[in-house]
Each structure stands twice: as structure tokens, then as C-alpha cells.
Design a protein around this motif. Structure first.
Motif, PDB file in Angstrom:
ATOM      1  N   GLN A  91       0.834  -1.192   0.000  1.00 34.64           N
ATOM      2  CA  GLN A  91       0.000   0.000   0.000  1.00 34.64           C
ATOM      3  C   GLN A  91       0.877   1.254   0.000  1.00 34.64           C
ATOM      4  O   GLN A  91       1.760   1.408   0.827  1.00 34.64           O
ATOM      5  CB  GLN A  91      -0.915  -0.004   1.226  1.00 34.64           C
ATOM      6  N   GLY A  92       0.632   2.154  -0.953  1.00 31.21           N
ATOM      7  CA  GLY A  92       1.415   3.377  -1.046  1.00 31.21           C
ATOM      8  C   GLY A  92       2.678   3.242  -1.879  1.00 31.21           C
ATOM      9  O   GLY A  92       3.456   4.195  -1.969  1.00 31.21           O
ATOM     10  N   MET A  93       2.883   2.097  -2.519  1.00 28.76           N
ATOM     11  CA  MET A  93       4.076   1.894  -3.356  1.00 28.76           C
ATOM     12  C   MET A  93       4.076   2.884  -4.516  1.00 28.76           C
ATOM     13  O   MET A  93       3.081   3.032  -5.231  1.00 28.76           O
ATOM     14  CB  MET A  93       4.084   0.460  -3.893  1.00 28.76           C
ATOM     15  N   GLY A 142       6.382   7.924 -22.703  1.00 25.46           N
ATOM     16  CA  GLY A 142       6.557   8.993 -21.727  1.00 25.46           C
ATOM     17  C   GLY A 142       7.019   8.460 -20.389  1.00 25.46           C
ATOM     18  O   GLY A 142       7.348   7.276 -20.241  1.00 25.46           O
ATOM     19  N   ILE A 143       7.048   9.342 -19.402  1.00 27.08           N
ATOM     20  CA  ILE A 143       7.432   8.996 -18.035  1.00 27.08           C
ATOM     21  C   ILE A 143       6.220   9.231 -17.143  1.00 27.08           C
ATOM     22  O   ILE A 143       5.644  10.324 -17.142  1.00 27.08           O
ATOM     23  CB  ILE A 143       8.637   9.824 -17.558  1.00 27.08           C
ATOM     24  N   TYR A 144       5.847   8.218 -16.372  1.00 25.54           N
ATOM     25  CA  TYR A 144       4.622   8.259 -15.585  1.00 25.54           C
ATOM     26  C   TYR A 144       4.913   7.993 -14.110  1.00 25.54           C
ATOM     27  O   TYR A 144       5.716   7.123 -13.772  1.00 25.54           O
ATOM     28  CB  TYR A 144       3.621   7.216 -16.093  1.00 25.54           C
ATOM     29  N   GLN A 145       4.241   8.739 -13.241  1.00 26.74           N
ATOM     30  CA  GLN A 145       4.286   8.481 -11.813  1.00 26.74           C
ATOM     31  C   GLN A 145       2.958   7.856 -11.404  1.00 26.74           C
ATOM     32  O   GLN A 145       1.893   8.298 -11.852  1.00 26.74           O
ATOM     33  CB  GLN A 145       4.516   9.770 -11.020  1.00 26.74           C
ATOM     34  N   MET A 146       3.025   6.831 -10.564  1.00 27.69           N
ATOM     35  CA  MET A 146       1.814   6.161 -10.122  1.00 27.69           C
ATOM     36  C   MET A 146       1.999   5.639  -8.705  1.00 27.69           C
ATOM     37  O   MET A 146       3.122   5.430  -8.236  1.00 27.69           O
ATOM     38  CB  MET A 146       1.445   5.024 -11.078  1.00 27.69           C
ATOM     39  N   ILE A 147       0.878   5.425  -8.016  1.00 23.46           N
ATOM     40  CA  ILE A 147       0.900   4.962  -6.634  1.00 23.46           C
ATOM     41  C   ILE A 147      -0.078   3.808  -6.489  1.00 23.46           C
ATOM     42  O   ILE A 147      -1.154   3.807  -7.109  1.00 23.46           O
ATOM     43  CB  ILE A 147       0.567   6.114  -5.661  1.00 23.46           C
ATOM     44  N   ASN A 150      -5.100   0.081  -2.735  1.00 17.66           N
ATOM     45  CA  ASN A 150      -6.233  -0.852  -2.716  1.00 17.66           C
ATOM     46  C   ASN A 150      -6.368  -1.685  -3.989  1.00 17.66           C
ATOM     47  O   ASN A 150      -7.429  -1.746  -4.620  1.00 17.66           O
ATOM     48  CB  ASN A 150      -7.539  -0.094  -2.458  1.00 17.66           C
ATOM     49  N   GLY A 151      -5.257  -2.306  -4.393  1.00 19.99           N
ATOM     50  CA  GLY A 151      -5.316  -3.277  -5.485  1.00 19.99           C
ATOM     51  C   GLY A 151      -5.017  -2.761  -6.869  1.00 19.99           C
ATOM     52  O   GLY A 151      -5.017  -3.535  -7.824  1.00 19.99           O
ATOM     53  N   SER A 152      -4.763  -1.455  -7.016  1.00 13.44           N
ATOM     54  CA  SER A 152      -4.490  -0.888  -8.339  1.00 13.44           C
ATOM     55  C   SER A 152      -3.382   0.154  -8.246  1.00 13.44           C
ATOM     56  O   SER A 152      -3.223   0.819  -7.222  1.00 13.44           O
ATOM     57  CB  SER A 152      -5.741  -0.224  -8.926  1.00 13.44           C
ATOM     58  N   PHE A 153      -2.618   0.293  -9.345  1.00 14.30           N
ATOM     59  CA  PHE A 153      -1.731   1.434  -9.481  1.00 14.30           C
ATOM     60  C   PHE A 153      -2.544   2.573 -10.087  1.00 14.30           C
ATOM     61  O   PHE A 153      -3.213   2.392 -11.107  1.00 14.30           O
ATOM     62  CB  PHE A 153      -0.530   1.100 -10.362  1.00 14.30           C
ATOM     63  N   ILE A 154      -2.471   3.743  -9.464  1.00 17.76           N
ATOM     64  CA  ILE A 154      -3.244   4.900  -9.900  1.00 17.76           C
ATOM     65  C   ILE A 154      -2.302   5.922 -10.506  1.00 17.76           C
ATOM     66  O   ILE A 154      -1.316   6.326  -9.878  1.00 17.76           O
ATOM     67  CB  ILE A 154      -4.023   5.516  -8.724  1.00 17.76           C
TER      68      ILE A 154
END
Length: 268
Positions: A91-93, A142-147, A150-154
Motif C-alpha cells: 500500500q502506497g508503493m 513517456g514517463i509516468y508516476q503512479m501509486i 487498494n489493489g491498483s496502481f493509480i
């Protein structure tokens, strides 16, 4: 291959024991050490596995994707990440993804991490749209940031357009399409300006809704091909989309009259 390490505290039978060996006689003596530091004015930071793992969890993990694969229901962005099987997605990765191959399969995207032992971890990719999570189906290079939540990268930011992500609601109204015989096509009159790289489309059927995000390039380069909206659970309510001269076009087999509300968002 990028690497993430699950730090572990050392476990031994006698943690305080040492052995002294006389260099001349080779006689050895075993002692247990007891520390007597006196008055402790600053206990300091305990450097252990928990601290090392916490530092990793509070950092962005950069991964590179140059392979995109497709299954019947997903597009997989494949990246190598040594150690992810043992460390596990948490969580929070936070991920910085360098995408070197565009994904435009019109299917929900998921991240597929490959470990050194050839084990894989697959996590869906989502994007927030006006407070609700929706599938992502197309990503340019491109370059993407995600977190991970709860079961998904957003998806939280990207550099694919050069200046971040800017969105605008182009249409958000109730609709009533005319009855049709079998396959019907409706040219909506909703104009999609050239400045938007993505088109996010959400259709409502009463309280049910289905939506997806499409790259502008995908729709513009396939005039005769329509692309299905997701999710799949409404198999009796199939609607496909495309554009014609920058205007949104819907196509459905008996389904247009079931649409009660239409929302279209342009994303730069």
C-alpha cells in the motif's frame, strides 16, 4: 534489472558471543559481551531491517518498460523488477515508469513485473476521473508516476504531453438517442479539439456506467474501426466509439437508446 530488497534482521543462536584466540598457542576463549554505555543522552536511530524497508517504501521505484503484450482482456506493460516477489507490492508503493513503447490496444492496462526467478506480479492501472476510478487503455511513450492503492496502481502524473496532465470536461449531459434497427451509428456533434491527446468517455445506462480512455491517435487513424467501451460485465449493452472530423461517433447493436447520460473529457 532494477532491484528491490526485502531487508531481514540477522538471527543467530548467541548474538553477544565472541571467541578470542591466542596467536601463539592458538588457545581460544569464549565470552559473552555485555555493553555498559553509561548515561545515554541520545539513543540514536536503530538501524535494522525495518528501517531499511521503510526507506525503500518511502522512495520512488523506477522501472523501464519496452515490452507490451496483449491477452484477451488486458494489455500488459512488462518491466523487470528483481525482488518484487518476496518484497511484494505494498500500500502506497510509488513507481516511476519509463514507457518506451506506446500501449494502444483498447484494453485495460496492467503493470506486469517480472522477477529474476521468472515469477510475475500483475497489477491493474487506473486513473481518477472526477472522483471515480476508471481503466486506462492507451498510453503514449513517456514517463509516468503512479501509486498503489487498494489493489491498483493509480496514475498521478505524466510527461507524455510535455507539460503535465490537463483535462477539460467537453460534454456532461443527459442524452436520448433515436430507436434503431440492429447496428446503429450516432454522430454526436461533440467536438474534440486537436490539443487533447486522450479522450475519456463514460456512458451511463441508468445507474450502471462504462467508460474508457482512448488515445487521440488511435481513433483518428482508424476511421472504419470502432473501439468497445469497457467493462465487460454488460455484454448485452455493447457500445463502440470513434471520431469523424474531430466529432465523437457512437456505434451500438440495439444499444444506443439505452444510454441515458454521456460524459466526455479531453486530456492534454
Amino acid at each position: 534489472m532494477n532491484k528491490i530488497i526485502l531487508a531481514k534482521n540477522r538471527k543467530v543462536e548467541f548474538p553477544k558471543r565472541i571467541k578470542l584466540v591466542e596467536p601463539d598457542t592458538l588457545n581460544n576463549y569464549i565470552y559473552d559481551l555485555e555493553f555498559e554505555p553509561g548515561l545515554i543522552t541520545e539513543p540514536g536511530t536503530n538501524i535494522d531491517a525495518d528501517l531499511v524497508n521503510l526507506l525503500q517504501k518511502n522512495s520512488f521505484i523506477d522501472v523501464k518498460c519496452n515490452t507490451v503484450s496483449e491477452t484477451e482482456i488486458n494489455s500488459n506493460l512488462e518491466s523487470e523488477l528483481d525482488g518484487i516477489t518476496e518484497f511484494k507490492v505494498f500500500q502506497g508503493m510509488k513507481i516511476i515508469l519509463v514507457l518506451e513503447t506506446a500501449s494502444s490496444f483498447n484494453k485495460p492496462i496492467q503493470l506486469k513485473f517480472k522477477d529474476v526467478e521468472d515469477e510475475t506480479t500483475e497489477i491493474p492501472l487506473k486513473i481518477y476521473n472526477n472522483g471515480s476510478l476508471e481503466n486506462v487503455s492507451n498510453l503514449p511513450v513517456g514517463i509516468y508516476q503512479m501509486i498503489y492503492i487498494n489493489g491498483s496502481f493509480i496514475l498521478i502524473s505524466d510527461t507524455s504531453s510535455g507539460d503535465g496532465s490537463i483535462s477539460e470536461i467537453l460534454y456532461d449531459q443527459d442524452v436520448a438517442f433515436q430507436p434503431q434497427d440492429q447496428m446503429g451509428t450516432a454522430e454526436t456533434g461533440i467536438y474534440i479539439p486537436d490539443k487533447y491527446n486522450f479522450i475519456n468517455i463514460v456512458l451511463y445506462q441508468g445507474t450502471n456506467k462504462r467508460g474508457n480512455m482512448f488515445s487521440r491517435e488511435l481513433l483518428e487513424n482508424n476511421e472504419q474501426r470502432f473501439f468497445n467501451l469497457l467493462p465487460f460485465e454488460y455484454d448485452d449493452f455493447t457500445v463502440s466509439v470513434n471520431t469523424k472530423n474531430n466529432y465523437l461517433v457512437l456505434q451500438s447493436y440495439y444499444g444506443l437508446t439505452a444510454i441515458t447520460h454521456l460524459k466526455v473529457e479531453g486530456i492534454k
